[in-house]
Structures are given as structure tokens and as C-alpha cells.
Design a protein around this motif. Structure first.
Motif, PDB file in Angstrom:
ATOM      1  N   GLU A  16     -60.048 -43.863 -77.797  1.00 57.58           N
ATOM      2  CA  GLU A  16     -60.151 -43.608 -75.959  1.00 57.58           C
ATOM      3  C   GLU A  16     -59.622 -45.125 -75.331  1.00 57.58           C
ATOM      4  N   GLU A  17     -59.834 -46.440 -76.344  1.00 59.76           N
ATOM      5  CA  GLU A  17     -59.147 -47.894 -76.076  1.00 59.76           C
ATOM      6  C   GLU A  17     -57.892 -47.372 -77.313  1.00 59.76           C
ATOM      7  N   MET A  18     -57.712 -46.702 -78.116  1.00 57.75           N
ATOM      8  CA  MET A  18     -56.598 -46.616 -79.035  1.00 57.75           C
ATOM      9  C   MET A  18     -55.269 -45.514 -77.929  1.00 57.75           C
ATOM     10  N   ARG A  19     -55.781 -44.416 -77.150  1.00 59.01           N
ATOM     11  CA  ARG A  19     -55.573 -43.580 -76.292  1.00 59.01           C
ATOM     12  C   ARG A  19     -54.811 -45.412 -75.223  1.00 59.01           C
ATOM     13  N   ALA A  20     -55.526 -45.494 -74.962  1.00 53.24           N
ATOM     14  CA  ALA A  20     -54.944 -46.125 -74.033  1.00 53.24           C
ATOM     15  C   ALA A  20     -54.377 -47.794 -74.415  1.00 53.24           C
ATOM     16  N   HIS A  22     -51.830 -46.910 -76.781  1.00 55.53           N
ATOM     17  CA  HIS A  22     -50.785 -46.366 -76.875  1.00 55.53           C
ATOM     18  C   HIS A  22     -50.373 -45.838 -75.628  1.00 55.53           C
ATOM     19  N   GLU A  23     -50.315 -45.511 -74.398  1.00 51.84           N
ATOM     20  CA  GLU A  23     -49.767 -45.045 -72.981  1.00 51.84           C
ATOM     21  C   GLU A  23     -48.809 -46.568 -72.912  1.00 51.84           C
ATOM     22  N   ASP A  24     -49.919 -47.758 -73.365  1.00 46.92           N
ATOM     23  CA  ASP A  24     -49.872 -49.445 -72.769  1.00 46.92           C
ATOM     24  C   ASP A  24     -48.767 -49.153 -73.454  1.00 46.92           C
ATOM     25  N   ALA A  25     -48.554 -49.082 -74.508  1.00 45.46           N
ATOM     26  CA  ALA A  25     -46.993 -49.184 -75.915  1.00 45.46           C
ATOM     27  C   ALA A  25     -45.919 -48.383 -74.642  1.00 45.46           C
ATOM     28  N   ILE A  26     -46.144 -47.464 -74.516  1.00 44.72           N
ATOM     29  CA  ILE A  26     -45.045 -46.320 -74.193  1.00 44.72           C
ATOM     30  C   ILE A  26     -44.202 -46.986 -72.792  1.00 44.72           C
ATOM     31  N   ARG A  27     -45.907 -46.877 -72.123  1.00 45.02           N
ATOM     32  CA  ARG A  27     -45.121 -47.493 -70.904  1.00 45.02           C
ATOM     33  C   ARG A  27     -43.972 -48.830 -70.485  1.00 45.02           C
ATOM     34  N   ASN A  28     -44.572 -49.770 -71.480  1.00 47.38           N
ATOM     35  CA  ASN A  28     -44.493 -51.174 -70.797  1.00 47.38           C
ATOM     36  C   ASN A  28     -44.145 -51.691 -72.540  1.00 47.38           C
ATOM     37  N   PRO A  29     -43.411 -50.711 -72.634  1.00 46.79           N
ATOM     38  CA  PRO A  29     -41.968 -51.366 -73.909  1.00 46.79           C
ATOM     39  C   PRO A  29     -41.232 -53.257 -73.649  1.00 46.79           C
ATOM     40  N   ASP A  30     -41.741 -53.215 -75.257  1.00 48.83           N
ATOM     41  CA  ASP A  30     -41.356 -55.284 -75.331  1.00 48.83           C
ATOM     42  C   ASP A  30     -40.082 -55.087 -75.281  1.00 48.83           C
ATOM     43  N   PRO A  31     -39.490 -55.854 -74.650  1.00 52.96           N
ATOM     44  CA  PRO A  31     -38.163 -56.360 -73.932  1.00 52.96           C
ATOM     45  C   PRO A  31     -37.336 -56.686 -75.304  1.00 52.96           C
ATOM     46  N   CYS A  79     -39.175 -49.767 -81.964  1.00 51.72           N
ATOM     47  CA  CYS A  79     -40.338 -51.039 -82.338  1.00 51.72           C
ATOM     48  C   CYS A  79     -41.164 -50.765 -82.579  1.00 51.72           C
ATOM     49  N   GLY A  80     -41.970 -49.865 -83.104  1.00 54.31           N
ATOM     50  CA  GLY A  80     -43.149 -49.574 -83.918  1.00 54.31           C
ATOM     51  C   GLY A  80     -44.367 -48.872 -82.974  1.00 54.31           C
ATOM     52  N   VAL A  81     -44.301 -47.813 -81.841  1.00 60.40           N
ATOM     53  CA  VAL A  81     -44.863 -47.313 -81.268  1.00 60.40           C
ATOM     54  C   VAL A  81     -44.531 -45.243 -82.148  1.00 60.40           C
ATOM     55  N   ARG A  82     -45.175 -44.762 -82.392  1.00 64.94           N
ATOM     56  CA  ARG A  82     -45.874 -43.533 -82.701  1.00 64.94           C
ATOM     57  C   ARG A  82     -46.088 -42.641 -82.116  1.00 64.94           C
ATOM     58  N   GLY A  83     -45.846 -41.989 -82.163  1.00 61.86           N
ATOM     59  CA  GLY A  83     -46.480 -40.001 -81.954  1.00 61.86           C
ATOM     60  C   GLY A  83     -46.602 -40.099 -80.788  1.00 61.86           C
ATOM     61  N   MET A  84     -44.971 -40.023 -80.662  1.00 61.73           N
ATOM     62  CA  MET A  84     -44.862 -39.862 -78.865  1.00 61.73           C
ATOM     63  C   MET A  84     -44.787 -38.042 -79.080  1.00 61.73           C
ATOM     64  N   THR A  85     -45.277 -38.024 -77.701  1.00 59.89           N
ATOM     65  CA  THR A  85     -44.201 -36.092 -77.734  1.00 59.89           C
ATOM     66  C   THR A  85     -43.231 -36.928 -77.519  1.00 59.89           C
ATOM     67  N   PRO A  86     -42.053 -35.866 -76.709  1.00 62.10           N
ATOM     68  CA  PRO A  86     -40.666 -35.896 -76.144  1.00 62.10           C
ATOM     69  C   PRO A  86     -40.776 -36.567 -75.109  1.00 62.10           C
ATOM     70  N   ASP A  87     -41.384 -36.055 -73.758  1.00 57.51           N
ATOM     71  CA  ASP A  87     -41.750 -36.283 -72.589  1.00 57.51           C
ATOM     72  C   ASP A  87     -42.315 -37.846 -72.771  1.00 57.51           C
TER      73      ASP A  87
END
Length: 100
Positions: A16-20, A22-31, A79-87
């Protein structure tokens, strides 16, 4: 003294921590990072060989593509975020573009 922690519960908490994260890295990308979506795709080929009796070797005689190039199911960002669905990848890039 025995360890009373439940390994299954600990694993689920970690997931659950890893999912959270991952979701944060998707929604809040490093500018400050470069955000370029990439993926790895594989096209399969059937390879045909002929036997060279003098050299006792198999030599590739021809190849035949057996499927078409398809988009991968999971994508990554430079940027390093891996394992994303196309959405998720679309949401990640859109969020990166919305940031100043």
C-alpha cells in the motif's frame, strides 16, 4: 521473546505504501526533471536454420515476422517513474506540463 508481527500484514502495508508513492509520483511530477514517456516493445520472429555439416553449425537461413508491433502495456518516464499504464502515463505528462 518472539516476534509477533504478521508477515502478511507487513507485506500488505508495504504494498500500500508503494502504491501510494507510485500514485504520488504520477500525479506530482518533479518540475526539474525531463518527462519523456517510453516503453519497450517486442516483435517476435520465427527463425529458420540450415545445418552446415562441414562446420557442424546451424546457420540462420531466414526469418519471418510473426506478429505486429504493439504498444507496451506498461510505460516509464525518463524522470524515473516506472510501471505506468497508458492512462497513468498521460496523467503524469499532463501534470508535468501543468506545473510552472
Amino acid at each position: 521473546m518472539t516476534d509477533e508481527t504478521d508477515p502478511e500484514a507487513t507485506l500488505e502495508q508495504w504494498k500500500e505504501e508503494m502504491r501510494a508513492e507510485h500514485e504520488d509520483a504520477i500525479r506530482n511530477p518533479d518540475p526539474d526533471e525531463d518527462h519523456r514517456i517510453e516503453g519497450v516493445a517486442q516483435v517476435n520472429y520465427r527463425c529458420y536454420y540450415e545445418y552446415d555439416a562441414d562446420a557442424d553449425e546451424l546457420e540462420r537461413a531466414r526469418t519471418e515476422q510473426v506478429d505486429e508491433l504493439a504498444d507496451p502495456e506498461l510505460l516509464s518516464c525518463a524522470c524515473g517513474v516506472r510501471g505506468m499504464t497508458p492512462d497513468e502515463a498521460r496523467a503524469h505528462v499532463a501534470a508535468a506540463r501543468d506545473r510552472p
